[in-house]
Scaffold this motif. Structure first.
Motif, short mmCIF file in Angstrom:
data_model
loop_
_atom_site.label_atom_id
_atom_site.label_comp_id
_atom_site.label_asym_id
_atom_site.label_seq_id
_atom_site.Cartn_x
_atom_site.Cartn_y
_atom_site.Cartn_z
N GLN A 183 -47.18 50.84 -16.88
CA GLN A 183 -47.65 51.79 -17.89
C GLN A 183 -46.92 53.12 -17.76
N LEU A 184 -46.66 53.55 -16.54
CA LEU A 184 -45.90 54.78 -16.35
C LEU A 184 -44.45 54.58 -16.76
N ALA A 185 -43.89 53.43 -16.40
CA ALA A 185 -42.51 53.15 -16.76
C ALA A 185 -42.32 53.14 -18.27
N ALA A 186 -43.28 52.59 -18.99
CA ALA A 186 -43.17 52.49 -20.45
C ALA A 186 -43.12 53.86 -21.11
N GLN A 187 -43.67 54.88 -20.47
CA GLN A 187 -43.65 56.22 -21.04
C GLN A 187 -42.26 56.83 -21.03
N LEU A 188 -41.32 56.20 -20.33
CA LEU A 188 -39.96 56.71 -20.28
C LEU A 188 -39.01 55.96 -21.21
N ASP A 189 -39.51 54.96 -21.91
CA ASP A 189 -38.65 54.13 -22.75
C ASP A 189 -37.91 54.96 -23.81
N ASP A 190 -38.63 55.85 -24.46
CA ASP A 190 -37.99 56.64 -25.51
C ASP A 190 -36.92 57.56 -24.93
N ALA A 191 -37.22 58.16 -23.78
CA ALA A 191 -36.25 59.05 -23.14
C ALA A 191 -34.99 58.30 -22.75
N VAL A 192 -35.15 57.06 -22.28
CA VAL A 192 -33.98 56.27 -21.89
C VAL A 192 -33.03 56.09 -23.06
N SER A 193 -33.58 55.87 -24.24
CA SER A 193 -32.75 55.63 -25.42
C SER A 193 -32.04 56.89 -25.89
N ARG A 194 -32.48 58.04 -25.43
CA ARG A 194 -31.90 59.30 -25.89
C ARG A 194 -30.90 59.91 -24.91
N VAL A 195 -30.72 59.30 -23.76
CA VAL A 195 -29.73 59.80 -22.81
C VAL A 195 -28.38 59.15 -23.11
N LEU A 196 -27.38 59.98 -23.34
CA LEU A 196 -26.10 59.52 -23.87
C LEU A 196 -25.05 59.41 -22.76
N PRO A 197 -24.16 58.42 -22.87
CA PRO A 197 -23.09 58.26 -21.88
C PRO A 197 -21.89 59.13 -22.22
N CYS A 198 -20.97 59.24 -21.26
CA CYS A 198 -19.76 60.04 -21.51
C CYS A 198 -18.65 59.63 -20.55
N TRP A 199 -17.50 59.29 -21.11
CA TRP A 199 -16.29 59.18 -20.30
C TRP A 199 -15.72 60.58 -20.14
N ALA A 200 -15.39 60.95 -18.89
CA ALA A 200 -14.76 62.24 -18.60
C ALA A 200 -13.40 62.00 -17.97
N ASP A 261 -16.89 49.68 -21.07
CA ASP A 261 -16.31 48.79 -20.07
C ASP A 261 -14.78 48.76 -20.11
N THR A 262 -14.20 49.68 -20.84
CA THR A 262 -12.74 49.77 -20.89
C THR A 262 -12.21 50.27 -19.56
N PRO A 263 -11.12 49.71 -19.05
CA PRO A 263 -10.55 50.19 -17.78
C PRO A 263 -10.23 51.68 -17.82
N ALA A 264 -10.39 52.34 -16.69
CA ALA A 264 -10.24 53.79 -16.62
C ALA A 264 -8.84 54.25 -17.02
N ASP A 265 -7.81 53.49 -16.68
CA ASP A 265 -6.47 53.92 -17.03
C ASP A 265 -6.24 53.92 -18.54
N ARG A 266 -6.85 52.95 -19.22
CA ARG A 266 -6.71 52.91 -20.67
C ARG A 266 -7.53 54.04 -21.31
N TRP A 293 -19.72 58.57 -16.96
CA TRP A 293 -21.12 58.96 -16.82
C TRP A 293 -21.96 58.06 -17.73
N LEU A 294 -22.80 57.22 -17.14
CA LEU A 294 -23.70 56.41 -17.96
C LEU A 294 -24.86 57.24 -18.49
N TYR A 295 -25.22 58.31 -17.76
CA TYR A 295 -26.34 59.17 -18.15
C TYR A 295 -25.84 60.61 -18.14
N ALA A 296 -25.25 61.03 -19.25
CA ALA A 296 -24.59 62.32 -19.27
C ALA A 296 -25.49 63.45 -19.77
N ARG A 297 -26.12 63.25 -20.90
CA ARG A 297 -26.95 64.32 -21.46
C ARG A 297 -27.99 63.72 -22.39
#
Length: 347
Positions: A183-200, A261-266, A293-297
């Protein structure tokens, strides 16, 4: 359920999972109240998204690029516990690209960076607390009077009266689920969908490829942010003896999702090409390094500041609960400490 008298009057042992700014802030403030605090960090050192990577001639900031201070308590906290020399004002030419392609300056507001790198802040703050690094907490077991935390090998890591989780929401949700708290975990479902990834990607050019600007938020299909890391104060790479200029390129969430999942060099090659398209530069590249970064912002959604589950004595804090900015991590930790902690009773 915990014994209520024990829970309210004898809270002394507090575990914090994650040693980003939120975890370090909470730990310092709780210790000042007299509590015994232990931070568990899965990586080799503290920092979270206050991240930098070593490169030839110094380091580059791969995560958070700068921070603001709208909370009057934030800079004094950093000055007291990290030191006045651990951060400085970045007086670079910063702005954004509008839809018509023109460049506009950011609104006037002091912007700060850690010196000589963003990790200087987290390293300095961590000196004041007990951080157990390279320890991933996989699950928590609740007994009648305490929580027992276990690492990924199944080794118990101690008994605690409260647990504060300051990891990205996906990791926090997984930990709660593994601890039989659906029940506690389910309260984070919406937040999980809103955290964006980033290649740096950090790129060293033989000379400054774009001297007009220090940092820009882009209107580009691949690039979200580009910054001249060497223009920041205190950087080794902007010394007179250092040849070349380091720039940091952050991809958009959409482009990152398409290339997760693209290789880092590409990825490196494509983002450098996008930067050349954006700026028109033909300056030679002499070095480059990439980080995913899988969880950037966090973007959008409710911003309650923190989550506090009093019955279970579990709190959740992080910048994603406080607006997504670096300062939001500090605000989130402060609000959680105020909501959850009472000074321990002297024996």
């Amino acid at each position: 359920m915990f014994n209520e008298t024990f829970h309210k009057n004898h809270i002394r042992r507090i575990a914090i999972v994650g040693s980003g700014l939120a975890g370090l802030t909470a730990a310092i403030k709780l210790q000042r109240q007299g509590h015994k605090v232990t931070i568990f960090e899965k990586s080799r050192g503290p920092g979270g998204r206050l991240s930098a990577k070593r490169v030839d001639g110094g380091s580059v900031d791969m995560g958070a690029q700068y921070f603001t201070s709208r909370n009057p308590d934030f800079l004094p906290f950093l000055a007291e516990f990290a030191g006045k020399d651990s951060f400085a004002t970045w007086n670079g030419q910063l702005g954004f690209q509008s839809k018509d392609g023109s460049w506009q300056a950011f609104p006037e507001e002091p912007r700060y960076v850690g010196t000589p790198r963003m990790t200087a802040l987290s390293r300095a703050l961590s000196v004041h607390v007990n951080v157990i690094a390279e320890t991933r907490i996989e699950r928590m077991l609740r007994t009648e009077k305490c929580w027992i935390l276990y690492d990924i090998t199944g080794e118990p890591m101690g008994q605690f009266d409260q647990v504060i989780i300051t990891t990205p929401p996906a990791q926090a949700r997984d930990l709660l689920a593994q601890s039989e708290l659906p029940q506690l975990a389910a309260q984070l479902d919406d937040a999980v969908s809103r955290v964006l990834p980033c290649w740096a990607v950090a790129v060293q050019f033989s000379e400054n490829p774009w001297p007009r600007h220090s940092g820009m938020r882009c209107d580009h299909p691949a690039l979200f942010w580009v910054a001249n890391n060497s223009s920041k104060p205190g950087r080794d790479s902007n010394s007179p003896d250092q040849k070349g200029t380091w720039w940091v390129l952050h991809a958009t969430p959409e482009w990152t999702n398409q290339n997760v999942d693209t290789p880092a060099d590409r990825v490196t090659a494509e983002l450098i090409a996008a930067f050349r398209e954006l700026t028109g530069t033909a300056v030679d590249v002499t070095d480059a390094i990439a980080h995913r970064w899988l969880y950037a912002r966090s973007e959008g959604g409710a911003q309650p500041g923190h989550l506090w589950f009093e019955e279970q004595a579990i709190g959740v804090a992080g910048d994603w609960l406080g607006g997504g900015r670096v300062e939001g991590a500090f605000d989130s930790a402060c609000s959680l400490v105020s909501a959850s902690a009472e000074p321990p009773v002297s024996r």
